[in-house]
Design a protein around this motif. Structure first.
Motif, PDB file in Angstrom:
ATOM      1  N   ALA A   1       0.853  -1.183   0.000  1.00 56.20           N
ATOM      2  CA  ALA A   1       0.000   0.000   0.000  1.00 56.20           C
ATOM      3  C   ALA A   1       0.892   1.238   0.000  1.00 56.20           C
ATOM      4  O   ALA A   1       1.956   1.253   0.625  1.00 56.20           O
ATOM      5  N   ASP A   2       0.462   2.247  -0.727  1.00 55.86           N
ATOM      6  CA  ASP A   2       1.078   3.573  -0.699  1.00 55.86           C
ATOM      7  C   ASP A   2       0.149   4.436   0.135  1.00 55.86           C
ATOM      8  O   ASP A   2      -1.072   4.428  -0.075  1.00 55.86           O
ATOM      9  N   PHE A   3       0.713   5.196   1.069  1.00 57.16           N
ATOM     10  CA  PHE A   3      -0.152   5.938   1.986  1.00 57.16           C
ATOM     11  C   PHE A   3       0.595   7.098   2.622  1.00 57.16           C
ATOM     12  O   PHE A   3       1.821   7.216   2.525  1.00 57.16           O
ATOM     13  N   GLU A   4      -0.184   7.932   3.294  1.00 58.35           N
ATOM     14  CA  GLU A   4       0.324   8.992   4.153  1.00 58.35           C
ATOM     15  C   GLU A   4      -0.461   8.930   5.457  1.00 58.35           C
ATOM     16  O   GLU A   4      -1.593   8.441   5.477  1.00 58.35           O
ATOM     17  N   VAL A   5       0.140   9.398   6.523  1.00 58.68           N
ATOM     18  CA  VAL A   5      -0.522   9.472   7.827  1.00 58.68           C
ATOM     19  C   VAL A   5      -0.862  10.929   8.067  1.00 58.68           C
ATOM     20  O   VAL A   5       0.012  11.795   7.965  1.00 58.68           O
ATOM     21  N   ASP A   6      -2.120  11.200   8.373  1.00 60.20           N
ATOM     22  CA  ASP A   6      -2.550  12.574   8.627  1.00 60.20           C
ATOM     23  C   ASP A   6      -1.642  13.241   9.655  1.00 60.20           C
ATOM     24  O   ASP A   6      -1.364  12.668  10.707  1.00 60.20           O
ATOM     25  N   ASP A   7      -1.177  14.445   9.327  1.00 56.52           N
ATOM     26  CA  ASP A   7      -0.378  15.279  10.242  1.00 56.52           C
ATOM     27  C   ASP A   7       0.931  14.640  10.687  1.00 56.52           C
ATOM     28  O   ASP A   7       1.438  14.960  11.772  1.00 56.52           O
ATOM     29  N   ALA A   8       1.483  13.749   9.889  1.00 57.00           N
ATOM     30  CA  ALA A   8       2.782  13.158  10.211  1.00 57.00           C
ATOM     31  C   ALA A   8       3.689  13.270   8.993  1.00 57.00           C
ATOM     32  O   ALA A   8       3.240  13.144   7.852  1.00 57.00           O
ATOM     33  N   SER A   9       4.942  13.497   9.227  1.00 59.36           N
ATOM     34  CA  SER A   9       5.930  13.561   8.151  1.00 59.36           C
ATOM     35  C   SER A   9       6.079  12.179   7.516  1.00 59.36           C
ATOM     36  O   SER A   9       6.187  11.168   8.229  1.00 59.36           O
ATOM     37  N   ASN A  10       6.114  12.136   6.198  1.00 60.35           N
ATOM     38  CA  ASN A  10       6.303  10.855   5.511  1.00 60.35           C
ATOM     39  C   ASN A  10       7.653  10.235   5.870  1.00 60.35           C
ATOM     40  O   ASN A  10       7.763   9.016   6.011  1.00 60.35           O
ATOM     41  N   LEU A  11       8.667  11.072   6.050  1.00 65.64           N
ATOM     42  CA  LEU A  11       9.973  10.566   6.468  1.00 65.64           C
ATOM     43  C   LEU A  11       9.873   9.933   7.858  1.00 65.64           C
ATOM     44  O   LEU A  11      10.395   8.842   8.084  1.00 65.64           O
ATOM     45  N   ALA A  12       9.181  10.584   8.785  1.00 69.97           N
ATOM     46  CA  ALA A  12       9.031  10.032  10.136  1.00 69.97           C
ATOM     47  C   ALA A  12       8.289   8.704  10.108  1.00 69.97           C
ATOM     48  O   ALA A  12       8.656   7.766  10.828  1.00 69.97           O
ATOM     49  N   VAL A  13       7.275   8.599   9.274  1.00 68.13           N
ATOM     50  CA  VAL A  13       6.511   7.347   9.173  1.00 68.13           C
ATOM     51  C   VAL A  13       7.401   6.235   8.620  1.00 68.13           C
ATOM     52  O   VAL A  13       7.466   5.130   9.181  1.00 68.13           O
ATOM     53  N   ALA A  14       8.108   6.518   7.532  1.00 60.73           N
ATOM     54  CA  ALA A  14       8.984   5.503   6.921  1.00 60.73           C
ATOM     55  C   ALA A  14      10.070   5.076   7.900  1.00 60.73           C
ATOM     56  O   ALA A  14      10.362   3.887   8.051  1.00 60.73           O
ATOM     57  N   ARG A  15      10.690   6.036   8.591  1.00 53.31           N
ATOM     58  CA  ARG A  15      11.747   5.715   9.556  1.00 53.31           C
ATOM     59  C   ARG A  15      11.195   4.896  10.729  1.00 53.31           C
ATOM     60  O   ARG A  15      11.848   3.966  11.205  1.00 53.31           O
ATOM     61  N   TRP A  16       9.968   5.208  11.166  1.00 58.81           N
ATOM     62  CA  TRP A  16       9.385   4.434  12.263  1.00 58.81           C
ATOM     63  C   TRP A  16       9.168   2.988  11.823  1.00 58.81           C
ATOM     64  O   TRP A  16       9.524   2.052  12.558  1.00 58.81           O
ATOM     65  N   ILE A  17       8.589   2.793  10.643  1.00 59.12           N
ATOM     66  CA  ILE A  17       8.367   1.426  10.159  1.00 59.12           C
ATOM     67  C   ILE A  17       9.693   0.675  10.075  1.00 59.12           C
ATOM     68  O   ILE A  17       9.807  -0.460  10.535  1.00 59.12           O
ATOM     69  N   ALA A  18      10.708   1.329   9.487  1.00 63.18           N
ATOM     70  CA  ALA A  18      12.005   0.674   9.297  1.00 63.18           C
ATOM     71  C   ALA A  18      12.628   0.222  10.620  1.00 63.18           C
ATOM     72  O   ALA A  18      13.268  -0.830  10.676  1.00 63.18           O
ATOM     73  N   GLY A  19      12.412   0.992  11.687  1.00 66.50           N
ATOM     74  CA  GLY A  19      13.013   0.645  12.966  1.00 66.50           C
ATOM     75  C   GLY A  19      12.087  -0.041  13.947  1.00 66.50           C
ATOM     76  O   GLY A  19      12.471  -0.320  15.086  1.00 66.50           O
ATOM     77  N   SER A  20      10.888  -0.359  13.506  1.00 66.90           N
ATOM     78  CA  SER A  20       9.848  -0.854  14.412  1.00 66.90           C
ATOM     79  C   SER A  20       9.930  -2.333  14.768  1.00 66.90           C
ATOM     80  O   SER A  20       9.336  -2.763  15.744  1.00 66.90           O
ATOM     81  N   GLY A  21      10.602  -3.100  13.950  1.00 66.02           N
ATOM     82  CA  GLY A  21      10.591  -4.542  14.143  1.00 66.02           C
ATOM     83  C   GLY A  21       9.384  -5.218  13.510  1.00 66.02           C
ATOM     84  O   GLY A  21       9.207  -6.426  13.644  1.00 66.02           O
ATOM     85  N   LEU A  22       8.537  -4.444  12.827  1.00 65.47           N
ATOM     86  CA  LEU A  22       7.387  -5.032  12.129  1.00 65.47           C
ATOM     87  C   LEU A  22       7.871  -5.942  11.012  1.00 65.47           C
ATOM     88  O   LEU A  22       8.933  -5.701  10.425  1.00 65.47           O
ATOM     89  N   PRO A  23       7.100  -6.962  10.653  1.00 57.64           N
ATOM     90  CA  PRO A  23       7.500  -7.879   9.581  1.00 57.64           C
ATOM     91  C   PRO A  23       7.179  -7.312   8.199  1.00 57.64           C
ATOM     92  O   PRO A  23       6.322  -7.808   7.489  1.00 57.64           O
ATOM     93  N   PHE A  24       7.889  -6.254   7.807  1.00 56.17           N
ATOM     94  CA  PHE A  24       7.641  -5.663   6.493  1.00 56.17           C
ATOM     95  C   PHE A  24       8.648  -6.205   5.488  1.00 56.17           C
ATOM     96  O   PHE A  24       9.763  -6.587   5.855  1.00 56.17           O
ATOM     97  N   ASP A  25       8.257  -6.226   4.240  1.00 55.91           N
ATOM     98  CA  ASP A  25       9.176  -6.626   3.183  1.00 55.91           C
ATOM     99  C   ASP A  25      10.006  -5.422   2.745  1.00 55.91           C
ATOM    100  O   ASP A  25      11.220  -5.456   2.776  1.00 55.91           O
ATOM    101  N   GLN A  26       9.300  -4.357   2.341  1.00 57.27           N
ATOM    102  CA  GLN A  26       9.979  -3.129   1.961  1.00 57.27           C
ATOM    103  C   GLN A  26       9.214  -1.931   2.495  1.00 57.27           C
ATOM    104  O   GLN A  26       7.982  -1.938   2.526  1.00 57.27           O
ATOM    105  N   VAL A  27       9.941  -0.908   2.889  1.00 53.88           N
ATOM    106  CA  VAL A  27       9.368   0.408   3.123  1.00 53.88           C
ATOM    107  C   VAL A  27      10.162   1.332   2.210  1.00 53.88           C
ATOM    108  O   VAL A  27      11.398   1.310   2.211  1.00 53.88           O
ATOM    109  N   ILE A  28       9.439   2.075   1.397  1.00 52.35           N
ATOM    110  CA  ILE A  28      10.082   2.980   0.441  1.00 52.35           C
ATOM    111  C   ILE A  28       9.499   4.366   0.636  1.00 52.35           C
ATOM    112  O   ILE A  28       8.282   4.551   0.576  1.00 52.35           O
ATOM    113  N   LEU A  29      10.373   5.325   0.873  1.00 53.34           N
ATOM    114  CA  LEU A  29       9.976   6.719   0.936  1.00 53.34           C
ATOM    115  C   LEU A  29      10.033   7.216  -0.508  1.00 53.34           C
ATOM    116  O   LEU A  29      11.114   7.397  -1.066  1.00 53.34           O
ATOM    117  N   GLU A  30       8.863   7.389  -1.116  1.00 54.80           N
ATOM    118  CA  GLU A  30       8.799   7.702  -2.537  1.00 54.80           C
ATOM    119  C   GLU A  30       8.588   9.190  -2.777  1.00 54.80           C
ATOM    120  O   GLU A  30       7.654   9.781  -2.250  1.00 54.80           O
TER     121      GLU A  30
END
Length: 158
Positions: free
Chosen positions: A83-112
């Protein structure tokens, strides 16, 4: 059809391109199950962490829609794994960085197409493979001199 507590199938299959071009973007059952796994494993935790709704701009794309929008034919959108998305009132960089460091089982996070200094530029692409072979890769995709350039990793916050 509800995929998880905060997400339903309609919002993860909605496509302006499909509507504009008259393409049926109904996913097969395997893609519905992949979308459900993506919601549970990645999107719900992001929503809960930031405490704000996610605005999904692209989730499942049938092959015809994927071609029409110039998507990667071997990418994860046609499988229902991204999914491509944005979080209301949050920086896209902050969201991508949080996912990357979260330990969640993601395949890829791409800041596009993020522009440094503009926190709401671009969007976040997150994918999850229900089969469990998630790579945990973080990437940045930018446009430089008219060319699309990808780089491993995410930029540091300014």
């Amino acid at each position: 059809m509800r995929l998880s507590h905060h997400f339903d199938l309609r919002e993860l299959t909605r496509s302006d391109a499909a509507v504009r071009l008259g393409i049926d973007n109904t996913p097969p059952q395997a893609a519905v199950e992949a979308l459900r796994a993506l919601c549970v494993a990645v999107l719900e935790p992001v929503r809960l962490h930031f405490g704000r709704p996610l605005r999904v701009s692209s989730g499942y794309r049938c092959d015809e829609v994927n071609r029409a929008v110039g998507g990667n034919p071997k990418g994860s959108h046609p499988a229902g794994e991204a999914a491509d998305f944005e979080v209301d009132d949050a920086s896209n960089l902050a969201v991508a960085r949080w996912i990357a460091g979260s330990g969640l089982p993601f395949d890829q996070v791409i800041l596009e197409f993020h522009v440094p200094g503009d926190p709401h530029s671009g969007w976040v692409h997150a994918s999850h493979r229900a089969a469990g072979d998630n790579r945990g890769e973080a990437w940045t995709m930018s446009r430089i001199g008219g060319r699309v350039v990808t780089a491993r990793g995410l930029p540091e916050p300014r």
